[in-house]
Design a protein around this motif. Structure first.
Motif, mmCIF file in Angstrom:
data_model
loop_
_atom_site.group_PDB
_atom_site.id
_atom_site.type_symbol
_atom_site.label_atom_id
_atom_site.label_comp_id
_atom_site.label_asym_id
_atom_site.label_seq_id
_atom_site.Cartn_x
_atom_site.Cartn_y
_atom_site.Cartn_z
ATOM 1 N N MET A 1 22.422 -12.716 30.731
ATOM 2 C CA MET A 1 23.454 -11.677 30.794
ATOM 3 C C MET A 1 24.862 -12.278 30.693
ATOM 4 S SD MET A 1 21.670 -9.397 33.808
ATOM 5 C CE MET A 1 22.794 -7.995 33.838
ATOM 6 N N THR A 2 25.046 -13.428 31.338
ATOM 7 C CA THR A 2 26.408 -14.004 31.363
ATOM 8 C C THR A 2 26.792 -14.629 30.026
ATOM 9 O OG1 THR A 2 25.624 -16.126 32.194
ATOM 10 C CG2 THR A 2 26.312 -14.521 33.839
ATOM 11 N N THR A 3 25.816 -14.942 29.192
ATOM 12 C CA THR A 3 26.145 -15.620 27.935
ATOM 13 C C THR A 3 26.030 -14.700 26.714
ATOM 14 O OG1 THR A 3 23.870 -16.419 27.870
ATOM 15 C CG2 THR A 3 25.498 -17.911 28.793
ATOM 16 N N ALA A 4 25.764 -13.390 26.963
ATOM 17 C CA ALA A 4 25.560 -12.463 25.836
ATOM 18 C C ALA A 4 26.858 -12.193 25.088
ATOM 19 C CB ALA A 4 25.001 -11.146 26.372
ATOM 20 N N PRO A 5 26.809 -12.180 23.751
ATOM 21 C CA PRO A 5 27.980 -11.713 22.996
ATOM 22 C C PRO A 5 28.152 -10.207 23.226
ATOM 23 C CG PRO A 5 26.141 -12.212 21.510
ATOM 24 C CD PRO A 5 25.698 -12.602 22.879
ATOM 25 N N VAL A 6 29.376 -9.760 23.437
ATOM 26 C CA VAL A 6 29.606 -8.346 23.745
ATOM 27 C C VAL A 6 30.727 -7.755 22.897
ATOM 28 C CG1 VAL A 6 28.771 -8.490 26.126
ATOM 29 C CG2 VAL A 6 31.194 -8.946 25.644
ATOM 30 N N GLY A 7 30.806 -6.435 22.889
ATOM 31 C CA GLY A 7 31.869 -5.700 22.196
ATOM 32 C C GLY A 7 31.936 -4.311 22.807
ATOM 33 N N ASP A 8 32.688 -3.418 22.173
ATOM 34 C CA ASP A 8 32.820 -2.064 22.716
ATOM 35 C C ASP A 8 31.624 -1.223 22.250
ATOM 36 O OD1 ASP A 8 33.550 0.531 23.415
ATOM 37 O OD2 ASP A 8 35.684 0.100 23.166
ATOM 38 N N GLU A 9 30.718 -0.979 23.169
ATOM 39 C CA GLU A 9 29.480 -0.267 22.822
ATOM 40 C C GLU A 9 29.767 1.127 22.292
ATOM 41 O OE1 GLU A 9 27.587 2.265 24.889
ATOM 42 O OE2 GLU A 9 25.528 1.881 24.258
ATOM 43 N N GLN A 10 30.760 1.807 22.898
ATOM 44 C CA GLN A 10 31.074 3.175 22.512
ATOM 45 C C GLN A 10 31.508 3.255 21.046
ATOM 46 O OE1 GLN A 10 34.566 5.878 23.804
ATOM 47 N NE2 GLN A 10 33.218 5.711 25.591
ATOM 48 N N ARG A 11 32.090 2.149 20.542
ATOM 49 C CA ARG A 11 32.500 2.111 19.140
ATOM 50 C C ARG A 11 31.405 1.532 18.245
ATOM 51 N NH1 ARG A 11 38.189 2.354 18.536
ATOM 52 N NH2 ARG A 11 39.252 2.385 20.553
ATOM 53 N N GLY A 12 30.235 1.284 18.837
ATOM 54 C CA GLY A 12 29.140 0.705 18.053
ATOM 55 C C GLY A 12 29.369 -0.750 17.721
ATOM 56 N N GLU A 13 30.169 -1.441 18.561
ATOM 57 C CA GLU A 13 30.570 -2.814 18.250
ATOM 58 C C GLU A 13 29.950 -3.871 19.150
ATOM 59 O OE1 GLU A 13 34.823 -2.614 18.581
ATOM 60 O OE2 GLU A 13 35.055 -1.522 16.692
ATOM 61 N N ASP A 14 28.981 -3.482 19.997
ATOM 62 C CA ASP A 14 28.398 -4.495 20.877
ATOM 63 C C ASP A 14 27.155 -5.096 20.215
ATOM 64 O OD1 ASP A 14 26.645 -5.674 22.958
ATOM 65 O OD2 ASP A 14 28.356 -5.172 24.224
ATOM 66 N N PRO A 15 27.221 -6.359 19.793
ATOM 67 C CA PRO A 15 26.108 -6.934 19.030
ATOM 68 C C PRO A 15 24.814 -7.037 19.844
ATOM 69 C CG PRO A 15 27.750 -8.633 19.574
ATOM 70 C CD PRO A 15 28.325 -7.311 20.001
ATOM 71 N N THR A 16 24.931 -7.230 21.139
ATOM 72 C CA THR A 16 23.714 -7.372 21.953
ATOM 73 C C THR A 16 23.028 -6.019 22.116
ATOM 74 O OG1 THR A 16 24.800 -9.208 23.069
ATOM 75 C CG2 THR A 16 22.789 -8.364 24.070
ATOM 76 N N VAL A 17 23.820 -4.958 22.287
ATOM 77 C CA VAL A 17 23.243 -3.612 22.373
ATOM 78 C C VAL A 17 22.590 -3.250 21.035
ATOM 79 C CG1 VAL A 17 23.746 -1.149 22.645
ATOM 80 C CG2 VAL A 17 24.834 -2.822 24.163
ATOM 81 N N ILE A 18 23.275 -3.575 19.946
ATOM 82 C CA ILE A 18 22.714 -3.273 18.622
ATOM 83 C C ILE A 18 21.372 -4.000 18.443
ATOM 84 C CG2 ILE A 18 23.052 -3.611 16.116
ATOM 85 C CD1 ILE A 18 26.110 -3.140 16.695
ATOM 86 N N ALA A 19 21.326 -5.261 18.872
ATOM 87 C CA ALA A 19 20.082 -6.035 18.745
ATOM 88 C C ALA A 19 18.963 -5.413 19.582
ATOM 89 C CB ALA A 19 20.326 -7.487 19.171
ATOM 90 N N LEU A 20 19.306 -4.972 20.790
ATOM 91 C CA LEU A 20 18.288 -4.345 21.655
ATOM 92 C C LEU A 20 17.782 -3.047 21.017
ATOM 93 C CD1 LEU A 20 16.707 -4.159 24.360
ATOM 94 C CD2 LEU A 20 18.665 -2.876 25.272
ATOM 95 N N ASN A 21 18.701 -2.234 20.524
ATOM 96 C CA ASN A 21 18.294 -0.969 19.894
ATOM 97 C C ASN A 21 17.365 -1.218 18.704
ATOM 98 O OD1 ASN A 21 19.754 0.607 21.686
ATOM 99 N ND2 ASN A 21 21.567 0.723 20.371
ATOM 100 N N GLU A 22 17.734 -2.201 17.881
ATOM 101 C CA GLU A 22 16.908 -2.490 16.703
ATOM 102 C C GLU A 22 15.526 -2.993 17.122
ATOM 103 O OE1 GLU A 22 19.357 -5.067 14.302
ATOM 104 O OE2 GLU A 22 20.509 -3.360 13.508
ATOM 105 N N ARG A 23 15.527 -3.811 18.147
ATOM 106 C CA ARG A 23 14.261 -4.376 18.617
ATOM 107 C C ARG A 23 13.323 -3.287 19.136
ATOM 108 N NH1 ARG A 23 13.334 -9.663 21.803
ATOM 109 N NH2 ARG A 23 11.110 -9.444 22.225
ATOM 110 N N VAL A 24 13.861 -2.374 19.934
ATOM 111 C CA VAL A 24 13.014 -1.322 20.510
ATOM 112 C C VAL A 24 12.585 -0.331 19.426
ATOM 113 C CG1 VAL A 24 12.907 0.575 22.181
ATOM 114 C CG2 VAL A 24 13.952 -1.609 22.834
ATOM 115 N N ALA A 25 13.485 0.003 18.512
ATOM 116 C CA ALA A 25 13.112 0.917 17.422
ATOM 117 C C ALA A 25 11.927 0.336 16.649
ATOM 118 C CB ALA A 25 14.304 1.160 16.489
ATOM 119 N N ALA A 26 12.008 -0.943 16.315
ATOM 120 C CA ALA A 26 10.928 -1.581 15.555
ATOM 121 C C ALA A 26 9.638 -1.603 16.373
ATOM 122 C CB ALA A 26 11.336 -3.002 15.162
#
Ligand SMILES: *Cc1c(COP(=O)(O)O)cnc(C)c1O
Length: 349
Positions: free
Chosen positions: A25-50
């Motif tokens: 958690m402390t080393t995750a790359p982050v961004g503004d999730e609300q703007r669709g800019e958080d790379p770790t959230v995007i990776a999690l979403n893609e992983r679960v969708a697949a």
């Protein structure tokens, strides 16, 4: 003063993030999730969708929000959701479907939380003025208050087919879907083949502090995004939380088998005690429902005796307890819990 709880069987939500998860958690790359800019959230979403065989997915603060957003997207006011009478969405979400979606539930009798295609057919309403509109069939895989039972793939497929034939959407509350996957060897994608929407909880057996991921078609997830924002579920640097989810998917899935083994050990130890019955008798995942009606004690009295020894179980009714195994309880822990119940029963005989 009450002893601190060392063996917490009240729920698999009791897990604490371990050192390695916190590190991720402390080393995750982050961004503004609300703007669709958080790379770790995007990776999690893609992983679960697949993983679920869906087009898209959406990280949400809780499983409850996954269910509620799915219902608002699928339903209009006046719609009806067909569901097991023991379902979490019906009994444990504050009547959220009526609050947010304006929908009501049509509950069906469901031993172990599982119903069949004929039950759906019987619950369907033919369109006529003044009738609610049947709109969603909702399944819980595995069941929670059905005792952790797993829906067979054929039953799921048949239920979804009948729902689709009648023009309904199909939704899976997959809070513990990966427990069902590990228990059966059937993939999450296969279990979800007939579902229009499904989600997994990160904060149950997977051991994360927060979060659920809802999946469905691209259009469904686009609509779900609007509701996530509207309900205040859009976040900022949420990659910190999503990183725990990715860590859990890498490290905490296969080990769910240990939880299932421990649940079976607990059930076997307890069912050997005079007057104690496990309901349902077969433990398939990580839930053990303990019926003590035929003993000389009560569920609250057993819970109190456990508490004195630093152990916690849930009291479901005056005669029923629930124990849920997870990654913070080991085999010695469930053996200890069984010892304490045995000693308490012996003291009352
Ligand atoms: C826990 C649970 C939920 C709700 O998930 P939260 O993350 O606690 O909001 C929904 N359905 C089932 C079957 C659950 O066990």
């Amino acid at each position: 003063m009450a002893r601190p709880i060392e063996i917490d069987l009240v729920s698999d939500t009791s897990t604490r993030p371990g050192r390695a998860m916190l590190e991720a958690m402390t080393t995750a790359p982050v961004g503004d999730e609300q703007r669709g800019e958080d790379p770790t959230v995007i990776a999690l979403n893609e992983r679960v969708a697949a993983m679920l065989g869906m087009e898209a997915a959406l990280f949400l603060p809780s499983g409850t929000m996954c269910n509620q957003i799915a219902f608002v997207v699928h339903c209009r006011p006046g719609d009806e959701i067909i569901v097991a009478d023991s379902a979490h969405v019906f009994g444990s979400e504050g009547a959220g479907a009526s609050t947010f979606a304006g929908a009501q539930f049509r509950t069906v009798d469901a031993p172990r939380g599982i119903f069949d295609a004929a039950a759906v057919t019987a619950a369907l309403r033919t369109p006529r003025m003044r009738r609610p509109r049947s709109r969603v069939v909702c399944v819980e895989q595995p069941t929670n208050r059905g005792g952790g039972a797993v829906w067979p793939v054929e039953t799921l497929d048949a239920v979804c087919a009948v729902g689709h034939e009648a023009g309904l959407a199909t939704h899976m509350d997959g809070a513990r879907l990966l427990n069902a996957v590990v228990a059966t060897g059937v993939s999450a994608e296969r279990f979800c083949a007939g579902l229009d929407s499904a989600w997994i909880d990160l904060s149950k057996g997977l051991g994360c502090p927060v979060g659920g991921v809802l999946a469905g078609s691209a259009a469904f997830i686009e609509a779900a995004w609007d509701w996530k924002h509207r309900m205040g579920g859009a976040m900022r640097q949420a990659g910190v939380l999503a990183a725990a989810g990715l860590y859990a998917l890498d490290h905490n899935v296969d080990r769910l088998a240990e939880d299932h083994a421990n649940a079976k050990i607990l059930a076997a130890r307890l069912s050997a005690l005079e007057g104690v019955a496990i309901v349902p008798p077969e433990v398939e995942t990580n839930m053990v429902f303990i019926d003590v009606a035929a003993t000389r004690t009560t569920a609250p009295a057993i819970a109190a005796a456990l508490q004195e020894e630093g152990i916690r179980m849930g009291v479901e009714s005056p005669t029923t307890l629930r124990a849920v195994t997870h990654l913070d309880v080991d085999r010695a822990g469930v053996e200890r819990a069984a010892d304490v119940v045995a000693a308490h029963l012996a003291s009352r005989s």
